[in-house]
Design an enzyme around this catalytic site. Structure first.
Site, mmCIF file in Angstrom:
data_model
loop_
_atom_site.group_PDB
_atom_site.id
_atom_site.type_symbol
_atom_site.label_atom_id
_atom_site.label_comp_id
_atom_site.label_asym_id
_atom_site.label_seq_id
_atom_site.Cartn_x
_atom_site.Cartn_y
_atom_site.Cartn_z
ATOM 1 N N GLY A 170 -30.901 -34.708 -139.754
ATOM 2 C CA GLY A 170 -30.837 -33.534 -138.885
ATOM 3 C C GLY A 170 -31.584 -33.770 -137.577
ATOM 4 O O GLY A 170 -31.130 -33.360 -136.504
ATOM 5 N N TRP B 41 -29.471 -36.057 -135.478
ATOM 6 C CA TRP B 41 -28.314 -35.354 -134.920
ATOM 7 C C TRP B 41 -28.690 -34.653 -133.615
ATOM 8 O O TRP B 41 -27.891 -34.595 -132.674
ATOM 9 C CB TRP B 41 -27.791 -34.324 -135.920
ATOM 10 N N HIS B 42 -29.911 -34.134 -133.545
ATOM 11 C CA HIS B 42 -30.308 -33.407 -132.346
ATOM 12 C C HIS B 42 -30.457 -34.319 -131.124
ATOM 13 O O HIS B 42 -30.392 -33.832 -129.991
ATOM 14 C CB HIS B 42 -31.622 -32.651 -132.596
ATOM 15 N N GLY B 43 -30.682 -35.581 -131.333
ATOM 16 C CA GLY B 43 -30.802 -36.456 -130.177
ATOM 17 C C GLY B 43 -31.078 -37.895 -130.579
ATOM 18 O O GLY B 43 -31.703 -38.163 -131.604
#
Length: 484
Positions: free
Chosen positions: A320, A323-325
């Site tokens: 997660g 996924w954000h960066g």
């Protein structure tokens, strides 16, 4: 196109709304649906038309795979599903993570071992990729039957949720688009939509953009942050992100309601959480749902013993974070939340219950401090803020206190501009206190939707929030989640 722009509010939204319902009024329902897809593609292309073929290609690829999974199979369905997921992840990996991978290889092998690709991240690729992976898995499970590309295009491109979510399921959206009752104007939904949209606009441009100035100065411009400057910086970002995301979510819900479409709840007063698990049940709810259903459970969930459960939980949050960066600060942020989730699960099994105010304080402080890694563009920037928050970079009190508290000079405390390095003033503590009262003491959007009554007071509320929002549209400011 931004929700918080004159072009969207006064041109795009009224025209797309008018054409959609006019065509439905003429019973040209296919044309109405086509107009909505065209409007959504125009909305997407407003940023950079060069990425439109990528979105269309992705949709066509996933539609063909999904349709094949739904129909009589010529190829083993599991192979088709794997091909589909690998295809999506390859696309996301190439655009989002290729340069990150190359940069790390170059650290290990030498600065010029591999040339950087310098790829620009296509807008919304993370969201439409995840949404379509969920569609493929649902098709594999037999939960979708989609044979019409126009329907599929509406599902993927519907502009209120295309750019930054929520991540919706095919089965929760298509029945709404198919309902004949939703093809006529619903004045209650229009009133609700305007009410929620105005509130979101106010949150974004009046509150979030105010905090953005101090957060940006603290993270990106200041070389050193003293104690109060560092706390003002971290709390400014904590509230900027909250009102930015909450504002975007409200505007998406409001815009969708104009078309009689109800988007799933994505934000539910997360800063009221009393533990980290509670926080993730309230923050970016549809992403948490995706990670639970398509990562955590396939890894084995909680069915494979205590150690594996904790490992699955940690791995899910690590992914997660990634996924954000594409950056190590995002990975650290994800790892910290994964570790906190594991510790919370162990703590819960011990049966120890904290006093609620203390539980809230511990949770909020953890979230505030971990947002530092989420926001910082490098470990140096994160360390600068955390070091300041610890007091290791000095403490500066306002000049007006110099006479009364002069004895503190003997303990290293200085007097002067206490938030000078972030170009702040005495209004910062009041903004932070006000934001805290708003997030803790008032009903959220979901609760207001349930309790909504169209009357004189609600009309005045809409008029005021909308007017303040419009008057504050002095500059273009993107939503933070557009970058993910």
């Amino acid at each position: 196109m931004l929700f918080n722009s004159y072009a969207f509010i006064f041109i795009f939204l009224p025209i797309s709304f008018g054409i959609y319902f006019y065509l439905n009024h003429l019973r040209l329902t296919t044309a109405a649906k086509g107009s909505l897809v065209f409007a959504s593609l125009f909305f997407y292309s407003w940023w950079n038309v060069l990425y439109l073929p990528l979105l269309l290609g992705s949709m066509l690829f996933n539609f063909i795979i999904g349709k094949s999974l739904s129909e009589a199979k010529r190829v083993r369905p599991k192979i088709l599903l794997i091909i589909g997921i690998v295809g999506n992840l390859a696309l996301l990996g190439y655009f989002k993570y290729a340069d990150f991978f190359i940069a790390n290889v170059n650290v290990l092998l030498g600065e010029d071992a591999l040339p950087m690709l310098n790829l620009a991240l296509p807008l919304a690729i993370s969201f439409f990729t995840f949404q379509q992976i969920a569609y493929l898995v649902d098709s594999y499970k037999g939960e979708t039957n989609e044979y019409d590309f126009l329907n599929y295009a509406v599902f993927v491109t519907f502009f209120p949720q295309l750019i930054a979510g929520p991540i919706v399921h095919h089965k929760e959206m298509m029945p709404q688009f198919a309902s004949r009752w939703n093809k006529v104007k619903n004045y209650r939904n229009i009133a609700l939509g305007l009410f929620i949209f105005s509130m979101g606009l106010f949150k974004k441009v009046v509150i979030a953009d105010t905090f953005a100035v101090w957060a940006t100065n603290g993270f990106d411009k200041a070389e050193v942050l003293t104690f109060f400057e560092a706390w003002a910086t971290s709390l400014s970002y904590t509230f900027q992100l909250y009102f930015d995301f909450s504002g975007y979510t409200d505007m998406a819900i409001g815009a969708a309601l104009l078309f009689n479409i109800k988007l799933p709840i994505n934000f539910n007063s997360p800063y009221k959480a009393l533990n980290i698990q509670d926080f993730w049940r309230r923050w970016h709810i549809t992403l948490s749902r995706f990670l639970r259903d398509y990562v955590y459970i396939p890894l084995g969930g909680s069915r494979t013993g205590s150690f594996r459960t904790h490992a699955n939980l940690f791995a899910t949050f690590l992914l997660g974070g990634l996924w954000h960066g594409a950056g190590w600060t995002f990975i650290i942020w994800g790892a910290l939340h994964g570790l906190a989730m594991v510790l919370h699960r162990i703590w819960s099994k011990l049966g120890i219950v904290l006093w609620k105010p203390l539980a809230w304080l511990v949770t909020f402080m953890f979230i505030n401090m971990t947002w530092v890694f989420f926001r910082a563009t490098s470990f140096e920037d994160a360390w600068k803020v955390l070091k300041g928050m610890s007091g290791a970079s000095g403490v500066v009190l306002p000049n007006v206190l110099a006479n009364r508290l002069s004895f503190l000079k003997n303990h290293g405390v200085e007097f002067g501009g206490f938030v000078e390095n972030i170009q702040g003033d005495f209004s910062i503590p009041f903004w932070i206190l006000g934001a805290l009262v708003l997030v803790l003491g008032f009903k959220n959007t979901n609760e207001k939707l349930v309790a909504f009554n169209f009357n004189l007071w609600s009309a005045i509320f809409v008029a005021l929030t909308f007017s303040f929002g419009i008057l504050s549209l002095t500059k273009v400011s993107e939503f933070l989640y557009f970058n993910f």
